[in-house]
Enzyme design. Structure first.
Site, PDB file in Angstrom:
ATOM      1  N   CYS A 251       1.687  -3.563   1.005  1.00 60.29           N
ATOM      2  CA  CYS A 251       0.287  -3.141   1.008  1.00 60.29           C
ATOM      3  C   CYS A 251      -0.107  -2.531   2.358  1.00 60.29           C
ATOM      4  O   CYS A 251       0.326  -1.441   2.684  1.00 60.29           O
ATOM      5  CB  CYS A 251      -0.608  -4.319   0.608  1.00 60.29           C
ATOM      6  SG  CYS A 251      -2.228  -3.828  -0.019  1.00 60.29           S
ATOM      7  N   HIS A 343       1.852  -5.694  -4.662  1.00 58.92           N
ATOM      8  CA  HIS A 343       1.998  -7.115  -4.356  1.00 58.92           C
ATOM      9  C   HIS A 343       3.111  -7.763  -5.161  1.00 58.92           C
ATOM     10  O   HIS A 343       2.883  -8.233  -6.284  1.00 58.92           O
ATOM     11  CB  HIS A 343       0.680  -7.840  -4.635  1.00 58.92           C
ATOM     12  CG  HIS A 343      -0.413  -7.494  -3.685  1.00 58.92           C
ATOM     13  ND1 HIS A 343      -0.671  -8.225  -2.540  1.00 58.92           N
ATOM     14  CD2 HIS A 343      -1.303  -6.481  -3.687  1.00 58.92           C
ATOM     15  CE1 HIS A 343      -1.686  -7.681  -1.885  1.00 58.92           C
ATOM     16  NE2 HIS A 343      -2.075  -6.620  -2.564  1.00 58.92           N
ATOM     17  N   GLU A 345       4.239 -10.589  -4.614  1.00 63.73           N
ATOM     18  CA  GLU A 345       3.989 -12.037  -4.609  1.00 63.73           C
ATOM     19  C   GLU A 345       2.911 -12.439  -5.606  1.00 63.73           C
ATOM     20  O   GLU A 345       2.425 -13.567  -5.566  1.00 63.73           O
ATOM     21  CB  GLU A 345       3.586 -12.492  -3.201  1.00 63.73           C
ATOM     22  CG  GLU A 345       2.116 -12.336  -2.837  1.00 63.73           C
ATOM     23  CD  GLU A 345       1.601 -10.913  -2.826  1.00 63.73           C
ATOM     24  OE1 GLU A 345       0.377 -10.724  -2.908  1.00 63.73           O
ATOM     25  OE2 GLU A 345       2.405  -9.982  -2.737  1.00 63.73           O
TER      26      GLU A 345
END
Length: 369
Positions: A251, A343, A345
């Site tokens: 990001c 992302h 995660e």
């Protein structure tokens, strides 16, 4: 609710009473609203949820991605009357109220989203209680007085004040220095699960701070604000690249890697926010459904299929957004470094991109061999 172009929506107070101003953005995730609310990348943004029914699963401690709710405001169409989920530990509206987050419900979020999609993200104010008593002109002026997202340096406002360590689960394999630009809790958790001891450091850290624990790799996290303001962080990353320390960024970290190799950034009209964004991994030619939260992107100076030359050797576009061809990842040909704009995660899913943490492990393993 007053947008900076003068369009107004009315509804019911949701969360805390009062006034808030920020950048209006829409999020297309149908699940994971608690992860959205506690993502530091949403700092100073008023989030409009496109899914109509929000709050059914309540809130719980396990789904917190950081220490607090970071959004400046929250806009929903139909809040749940009461939470109904076995994991729920509280009501969403009450949680917003307790943390002072001003929201509004009963809004035609479809019309609002179409407006933002056509006109672009813009500043907005949400006013309730006594704060809503001003004239339309007075309320609009309060919105126009707020700073724009372009030119805002916000990473330091959400970063940890003191370094902390997330120990490896099981046998320790590597040590990673993670620069907290707005990191989400799931990131060190997934690295830890892979045998990585993660040292999470403040955004103001120096190269000496990063190398003090002799890391096998360096990680730059997600975060809010305009990447064009992050000169100190870019200079730090250039030192990392210059010393050939394995690097992985996501990001905001992807945008900083782009700046470190000479690329410019620009503001997207309305950004990518949600958990249903298709991305092509050009290294494997596979399509991933991914989680996004970014309003800025990297400007690629040539065809996406063509590499460029930087101070650190060749640079290639590794990932591309299939909706609009935005650069979603970079890979350096001559240094152990790569990054993605989205992302991997994502606690609320999808899991398609989690392999990128394994790619980082492989990079550190190859570099240490």
């Amino acid at each position: 609710m007053v947008l900076e172009d003068g369009r107004t929506f009315t509804g019911d107070a949701y969360g805390a009473l009062g006034e808030t101003v920020g950048e209006a953005v829409f999020c297309t995730g149908m699940t994971g609203y608690q992860e959205t609310l506690t993502d530091p990348s949403y700092h100073r943004q008023v989030v409009v949820m496109t899914a109509p029914h929000i709050g059914n699963t309540g809130v719980n401690e396990q789904d917190m991605e950081s220490r607090k709710i970071w959004v400046s405001g929250f806009v929903v169409r139909d809040p749940a009357i009461r939470p109904s989920n076995w994991r729920s530990q509280g009501d969403l509206g009450e949680a917003l109220d307790q943390q002072g987050v001003v929201g509004i419900s009963g809004v035609d979020t479809r019309a609002l989203t179409r407006h933002l999609r056509d006109r672009g993200s813009m500043r907005v104010g949400v006013f309730s209680g006594e704060a809503a008593q001003g004239t339309p002109t007075e309320l609009l002026n309060r919105v126009l007085e707020a700073p724009k997202m372009s030119g805002s340096a916000l990473a330091a406002e959400v970063s940890t004040e003191a370094a902390y360590v997330v120990p490896a689960v099981g046998e320790k394999r590597f040590t990673v220095a993670a620069l907290d630009l707005g990191i989400k809790g799931m990131t060190p958790a997934l690295l830890s699960k892979r045998g990585v001891e993660v040292h999470v450091l403040p955004a103001s850290s120096t190269f000496a701070d990063l190398t003090a624990m002799n890391p096998d790799g360096v990680f730059f996290s997600n975060g809010p604000g305009d990447p064009a303001t992050a000169d100190a962080e870019v200079a730090l990353l250039r030192e990392v690249l210059g010393n050939s320390i394995p690097f992985f960024g996501i990001c905001f970290g992807n945008q900083l890697l782009g700046r470190a190799v000479g690329l410019e950034t620009y503001k997207l009209a309305f950004g990518h926010r949600g958990i249903n964004q298709p991305v092509l991994d050009r290294l494997t030619n596979k399509v991933e459904v991914t989680s996004h939260n970014h309003g800025f992107a990297l400007a690629w100076p040539t065809e996406l299929s063509e590499s460029i030359t930087s101070d650190f050797g060749g640079v290639s576009v590794s990932h591309v957004a299939l909706n609009d061809n935005v650069v979603e990842g970079l890979s350096l040909d001559d240094r152990p470094a790569f990054s993605v704009q989205y992302h991997p995660e994502a606690a609320a899913g999808p899991r398609d991109a989690e392999y990128l943490f394994d790619r980082f492990i492989d990079l550190m393993e190859a570099h240490s061999a």
